[in-house]
Design an enzyme around this catalytic site. Sequence first.
Site, PDB file in Angstrom:
ATOM      1  N   GLU A 197      -7.440  19.755  15.392  1.00  0.00           N
ATOM      2  CA  GLU A 197      -9.100  19.569  15.856  1.00  0.00           C
ATOM      3  C   GLU A 197      -8.890  18.846  17.245  1.00  0.00           C
ATOM      4  O   GLU A 197      -8.545  17.722  17.153  1.00  0.00           O
ATOM      5  CB  GLU A 197      -9.661  18.778  14.649  1.00  0.00           C
ATOM      6  CG  GLU A 197     -11.239  18.603  14.935  1.00  0.00           C
ATOM      7  CD  GLU A 197     -11.831  17.608  14.148  1.00  0.00           C
ATOM      8  OE1 GLU A 197     -12.803  17.713  13.992  1.00  0.00           O
ATOM      9  OE2 GLU A 197     -11.310  16.512  13.891  1.00  0.00           O
ATOM     10  N   ASP A 212      -6.422  16.901  11.562  1.00  0.00           N
ATOM     11  CA  ASP A 212      -7.859  16.197  11.995  1.00  0.00           C
ATOM     12  C   ASP A 212      -7.554  15.237  13.053  1.00  0.00           C
ATOM     13  O   ASP A 212      -6.740  14.574  13.204  1.00  0.00           O
ATOM     14  CB  ASP A 212      -8.321  15.285  10.635  1.00  0.00           C
ATOM     15  CG  ASP A 212      -9.504  14.747  10.750  1.00  0.00           C
ATOM     16  OD1 ASP A 212     -10.516  15.519  10.624  1.00  0.00           O
ATOM     17  OD2 ASP A 212      -9.632  13.619  11.008  1.00  0.00           O
ATOM     18  N   ASP A 231     -17.540  23.495  -9.715  1.00  0.00           N
ATOM     19  CA  ASP A 231     -17.188  22.227 -10.572  1.00  0.00           C
ATOM     20  C   ASP A 231     -16.685  22.742 -11.965  1.00  0.00           C
ATOM     21  O   ASP A 231     -17.741  23.474 -12.722  1.00  0.00           O
ATOM     22  CB  ASP A 231     -18.425  21.168 -10.542  1.00  0.00           C
ATOM     23  CG  ASP A 231     -17.912  20.149 -11.641  1.00  0.00           C
ATOM     24  OD1 ASP A 231     -16.895  19.967 -12.015  1.00  0.00           O
ATOM     25  OD2 ASP A 231     -18.963  19.640 -11.945  1.00  0.00           O
ATOM     26  N   ASP A 284      -5.652  19.894   4.805  1.00  0.00           N
ATOM     27  CA  ASP A 284      -6.114  19.172   5.763  1.00  0.00           C
ATOM     28  C   ASP A 284      -5.765  17.624   6.192  1.00  0.00           C
ATOM     29  O   ASP A 284      -5.785  16.832   5.104  1.00  0.00           O
ATOM     30  CB  ASP A 284      -7.754  18.924   5.517  1.00  0.00           C
ATOM     31  CG  ASP A 284      -8.711  18.807   6.897  1.00  0.00           C
ATOM     32  OD1 ASP A 284      -8.187  18.131   7.751  1.00  0.00           O
ATOM     33  OD2 ASP A 284      -9.811  19.194   6.979  1.00  0.00           O
ATOM     34  N   HIS A 337     -17.606  21.975   8.241  1.00  0.00           N
ATOM     35  CA  HIS A 337     -18.297  20.784   7.423  1.00  0.00           C
ATOM     36  C   HIS A 337     -18.783  19.734   8.517  1.00  0.00           C
ATOM     37  O   HIS A 337     -19.445  18.762   7.745  1.00  0.00           O
ATOM     38  CB  HIS A 337     -17.282  20.152   6.543  1.00  0.00           C
ATOM     39  CG  HIS A 337     -16.243  19.615   7.404  1.00  0.00           C
ATOM     40  ND1 HIS A 337     -15.354  20.009   8.034  1.00  0.00           N
ATOM     41  CD2 HIS A 337     -15.838  18.167   7.489  1.00  0.00           C
ATOM     42  CE1 HIS A 337     -14.456  19.221   8.688  1.00  0.00           C
ATOM     43  NE2 HIS A 337     -14.691  18.150   8.447  1.00  0.00           N
ATOM     44  N   ASP A 338     -18.730  19.871   9.636  1.00  0.00           N
ATOM     45  CA  ASP A 338     -19.275  18.948  10.492  1.00  0.00           C
ATOM     46  C   ASP A 338     -20.583  19.493  11.306  1.00  0.00           C
ATOM     47  O   ASP A 338     -21.060  18.671  12.218  1.00  0.00           O
ATOM     48  CB  ASP A 338     -18.374  18.325  11.598  1.00  0.00           C
ATOM     49  CG  ASP A 338     -17.135  17.681  10.961  1.00  0.00           C
ATOM     50  OD1 ASP A 338     -17.564  16.846  10.053  1.00  0.00           O
ATOM     51  OD2 ASP A 338     -16.144  17.569  11.568  1.00  0.00           O
TER      52      ASP A 338
HETATM   53  C1  NOJ Z   1     -13.316  15.005  11.945  1.00  0.00           C
HETATM   54  C2  NOJ Z   1     -13.624  15.701  10.513  1.00  0.00           C
HETATM   55  O1  NOJ Z   1     -13.957  16.818  10.775  1.00  0.00           O
HETATM   56  C3  NOJ Z   1     -14.853  14.665  10.153  1.00  0.00           C
HETATM   57  O2  NOJ Z   1     -15.373  15.352   9.204  1.00  0.00           O
HETATM   58  C4  NOJ Z   1     -14.321  13.520  10.017  1.00  0.00           C
HETATM   59  O3  NOJ Z   1     -15.618  12.615   9.853  1.00  0.00           O
HETATM   60  C5  NOJ Z   1     -13.849  12.779  11.195  1.00  0.00           C
HETATM   61  N1  NOJ Z   1     -12.687  13.506  11.817  1.00  0.00           N
HETATM   62  C6  NOJ Z   1     -12.690  11.523  10.969  1.00  0.00           C
HETATM   63  O4  NOJ Z   1     -11.581  11.929  10.093  1.00  0.00           O
END
Ligand code: NOJ
Length: 583
Positions: free
Chosen positions: A270, A213, A37, A114, A343-344
């Site tokens: 993805e 995505d 930041d 993304d 990130h997931d």
């Molecule tokens: C996959 C993304 O990686 C995730 O973070 C997101 O919540 C879902 N797609 C919906 O866009």
Amino acid sequence: MSGRNGKRNLDIFKREETDMSVQDEVIYQIYPKSFYDTSGQGTGTLKGITKKLDYLQSLGITTLWLSPIFPSPMKDNGYDISDYRSVDPRFGTLNDLDTLIEKAHDKGMKIMLDLVFNHTSDQHPWFQKALQDPQSPYHDYYIFQPGPEEPNNLRSVFGGSTWQKVEGRGEYYFHAFSAAQPDLNWANPKVRDEMAQIVEFWKSHGIEAFRIDAINFIKKPEKWKSITPDGPDGRGKCTRVVRNAPGMEIYLQELADRCFEQGKIITVGETAGLPYEALPKFIGDNGIFNMVFDFKAADLDIVSGDEWFSRINWTTPDLKERIEQSQMAMQQAGWAANFLENHDQPRVTTKYLREHQDNLQAKKMLAMLQMMLRGTPFLFQGQELGMVNFERTSPDQFDDLSSIDQYHRAQEAGFSDQQALHFANLRSRDNGRVPFPWDDSPNVGFTTGTPWLEINHEAKARNLNAKAALDNPESLFYFYKKLIALRKENETLKNGSIRFIKNTSPDLIVYVRESEEKPNKESKNQNERFYVICSFSDQPQNLELPAENKIRKIFGNRPSALRQESNTISLEPFECLLLQENA
Ligand code: NOJ
């Protein structure tokens, strides 16, 4: 730098138009909200990323994947886009992005955006117009079904119905994720045209790489029938109907033909749950993307990606089997996108290493396991520091909407509050999303303000931060750096084929990378073979290496030289070795 009308001359952002090869890439995912930041607002900025380019360059990164930086109400942290052609003010301006692109190019790095193309935010003007006027052309940009009842019993990925009632009208709209993320209607050619124009817009800004995505959700059924319930809520997972539905490749091929110029643009889709048999349509010479993400190894700890509380007591052979199957399928079809974190996902140290085994040697072993695989390595911010999960003690501490949903669903499935919290902790997407620790100051050097998400106290207690890593030549950071350099310098480690060695001790994962040419005894050094040996055991192990020629140690996480009396290799706990055999 500015052209006429104050507009920036975008030509200067273009790199020389040479063909790029996806095999050369090492990609680093930045979660912009949590990277660095410069504004004092507690949220990462694009200027912050520009400031840290040297750090990323020194690691050997070639492309930076930015999780969405577009205007968004942030219901799903940017995966709910309300304007595809601009930058969210939290992150800065389009000008800041142009500067980042330019500075990254100066350092030989590309920027990967993304693109969230399965759905928009419910605040996107298209959706707002569709809501206001069912006669508007934008109504057909989305998936509406007449009421008065919900069209069927599908459960959304983030829990609850996939159908949201439109207030004051007898209709519902479909959302595979949250209600704030209405799905786009890809059957409408106008939607497909909009998507292609967005890709072209960003290409004109010098963007050369895209992550796309949830792209395997775009094909919807003709009829919305209910399905057999798979939970106490009487609903069935929508992924059974709207994920990887046959026909999605037709829409994607059209986008690829229009926008993904071979050798000029890098694309990764993805595609969770995509069957391996379908891969040839998606990657390889005739594929839509350069690479797709396969989640089978990443999700080995849970029965289904949708239910974190259905846990699996997996073993190292299970992990090996999943990695091997994925690598072999990718090799047959094309090129792989290899990741341990994103990130997931939770931190890999907490997922693939047992409790109390997340020591430095074990983390280095995981690094070697990933970086020597065949495919493009993707690192997630903080992975190079060996970040660990951080245990939250109350559900209120989660920001991630799926953690909150999982907590309640685990309770509904009969687990105690404490168990439900434990499951949410193990898998929470907040584990990866915490502010990046630059140093050991109170806000970990991330912001001078109040961080938007609680810092990772566990990492702080363990002094996991960039400064400490850079100050220590034995750190995980330098181990990754060396692996990246080895991969870049050696054709076989980059492009060679892969196969796995069977019948080792169950705690070992051993694979071979070799040059494509057939062994030729006369010409020395022409044919190369590397062994990558990774021990998941906290005990010493032995390995009988099926090597025919002299081997030598190239790299590893232990200082010991390789004793070469025989092909029996003794391994220390969590040892990893890169060995070379010259045929
Ligand atoms: C996959 C993304 O990686 C995730 O973070 C997101 O919540 C879902 N797609 C919906 O866009």
